[in-house]
Design a protein around this motif. Sequence first.
Motif, mmCIF file in Angstrom:
data_model
loop_
_atom_site.group_PDB
_atom_site.id
_atom_site.type_symbol
_atom_site.label_atom_id
_atom_site.label_comp_id
_atom_site.label_asym_id
_atom_site.label_seq_id
_atom_site.Cartn_x
_atom_site.Cartn_y
_atom_site.Cartn_z
ATOM 1 N N ARG A 28 14.217 53.628 83.471
ATOM 2 C CA ARG A 28 15.276 52.793 82.889
ATOM 3 C C ARG A 28 14.838 51.353 82.673
ATOM 4 N N CYS A 29 14.221 50.721 83.677
ATOM 5 C CA CYS A 29 13.902 49.295 83.557
ATOM 6 C C CYS A 29 12.411 48.990 83.486
ATOM 7 N N GLY A 30 11.561 49.974 83.823
ATOM 8 C CA GLY A 30 10.119 49.765 83.738
ATOM 9 C C GLY A 30 9.480 49.154 84.963
ATOM 10 N N THR A 31 10.242 48.999 86.045
ATOM 11 C CA THR A 31 9.694 48.463 87.289
ATOM 12 C C THR A 31 8.605 49.381 87.815
ATOM 13 N N TYR A 55 11.464 59.127 86.995
ATOM 14 C CA TYR A 55 11.724 58.435 88.248
ATOM 15 C C TYR A 55 12.563 57.212 87.926
ATOM 16 N N VAL A 56 13.536 56.908 88.795
ATOM 17 C CA VAL A 56 14.420 55.761 88.606
ATOM 18 C C VAL A 56 14.385 54.941 89.894
ATOM 19 N N CYS A 57 14.198 53.616 89.743
ATOM 20 C CA CYS A 57 14.100 52.744 90.913
ATOM 21 C C CYS A 57 15.443 52.677 91.647
ATOM 22 N N ALA A 58 15.407 52.128 92.854
ATOM 23 C CA ALA A 58 16.609 52.053 93.691
ATOM 24 C C ALA A 58 17.700 51.218 93.039
#
Length: 77
Positions: A28-31, A55-58
């Motif tokens: 979603r955000c590229g972190t 995978y999606v960050c916390a």
Amino acid sequence: MTSRTNPPGDGDGDDNSAAKPPPLVCARCGTSAGAPGTAPPPTWTFSVEHGASHYVCAACSRENLRSIEGRLDSDWW
């Protein structure tokens, strides 16, 4: 008959280096999740959508919790 040995890196395709996996990033955000080839942090979310792994960050998981829960089968509730 003589045999020929090639020095490493001469273009014979065998340079003894393994292909490095791409870095793990949030869908979603590229972190970035850290160094390539490492496991994602335990707080990250994993999903398979249309046959592709994501995978999606916390932070993004928290922001989109209702959307994630809304996609679960009713058997989960």
